[in-house]
Design an enzyme around this catalytic site. Structure first.
Site, PDB file in Angstrom:
ATOM      1  CD  GLU A  28      -2.787  -0.987   2.521  1.00 26.05           C
ATOM      2  OE1 GLU A  28      -3.974  -0.645   2.402  1.00 26.05           O
ATOM      3  OE2 GLU A  28      -2.242  -1.269   3.615  1.00 26.05           O
ATOM      4  CE1 TYR A  60     -17.012  26.090  -4.617  1.00 20.72           C
ATOM      5  CE2 TYR A  60     -18.338  27.340  -3.065  1.00 20.72           C
ATOM      6  CZ  TYR A  60     -18.023  26.984  -4.368  1.00 20.72           C
ATOM      7  OH  TYR A  60     -18.719  27.532  -5.411  1.00 20.72           O
ATOM      8  CD  GLU A  80      -9.026   4.094  11.847  1.00 22.33           C
ATOM      9  OE1 GLU A  80      -9.733   3.104  12.095  1.00 22.33           O
ATOM     10  OE2 GLU A  80      -8.042   4.052  11.072  1.00 22.33           O
ATOM     11  CE  LYS A 105      -6.274   1.477   2.594  1.00 27.36           C
ATOM     12  NZ  LYS A 105      -5.432   1.110   3.750  1.00 27.36           N
TER      13      LYS A 105
END
Length: 126
Positions: A28, A60, A80, A105
């Site tokens: 990963e 934004y 997290e 994910k």
């Protein structure tokens, strides 16, 4: 002037797509993968609306770029941790009272078929 509770005002960004190298596994970190980010910033939008002033709100487009940069930089193990990083970026805007951040994910290394895995956090000013 219409009376409105600022707790109901929000700016939402959905589906910010960023390729990054977060994850517990070496592959990963090496190959990277797509992360999808949803951000909601709660703030009082009445001053911006009444004066039609960009300076009285959160831009934004700039926020989207800041979020993407926060995701892209400094690989970590957990989404997290990525979510906490994004929340800090959103709350760095003085007008923002609270934020909800979801990090998806969709290519997570899970051995069973799935559509999505995500974490959602809610953070506000202390």
């Amino acid at each position: 002037m219409v009376g409105v509770s600022s707790a109901r005002d929000r700016i939402s960004l959905r589906g910010i797509r960023v390729t990054a190298h977060h994850g517990v596994f070496d592959f990963e970190r090496e190959q990277g993968q797509e992360f999808v980010i949803d951000v909601e910033a709660r703030l009082d939008l009445a001053p911006a609306a009444s004066g039609d002033e960009l300076a009285a709100t959160v831009h934004y487009g700039e926020l989207a770029q800041e979020v993407a940069d926060a995701v892209r930089n400094d690989p970590v193990d957990l989404i997290e941790t990525v979510a906490e990083r994004i929340a800090a970026v959103v709350l760095a805007h003085e007008a923002v009272e609270e934020t909800t951040v979801t990090v998806h994910k969709p290519q997570a290394p899970i051995a069973v078929p799935f559509d999505d895995v995500a974490v959602t956090i809610v953070r506000g000013r202390a």
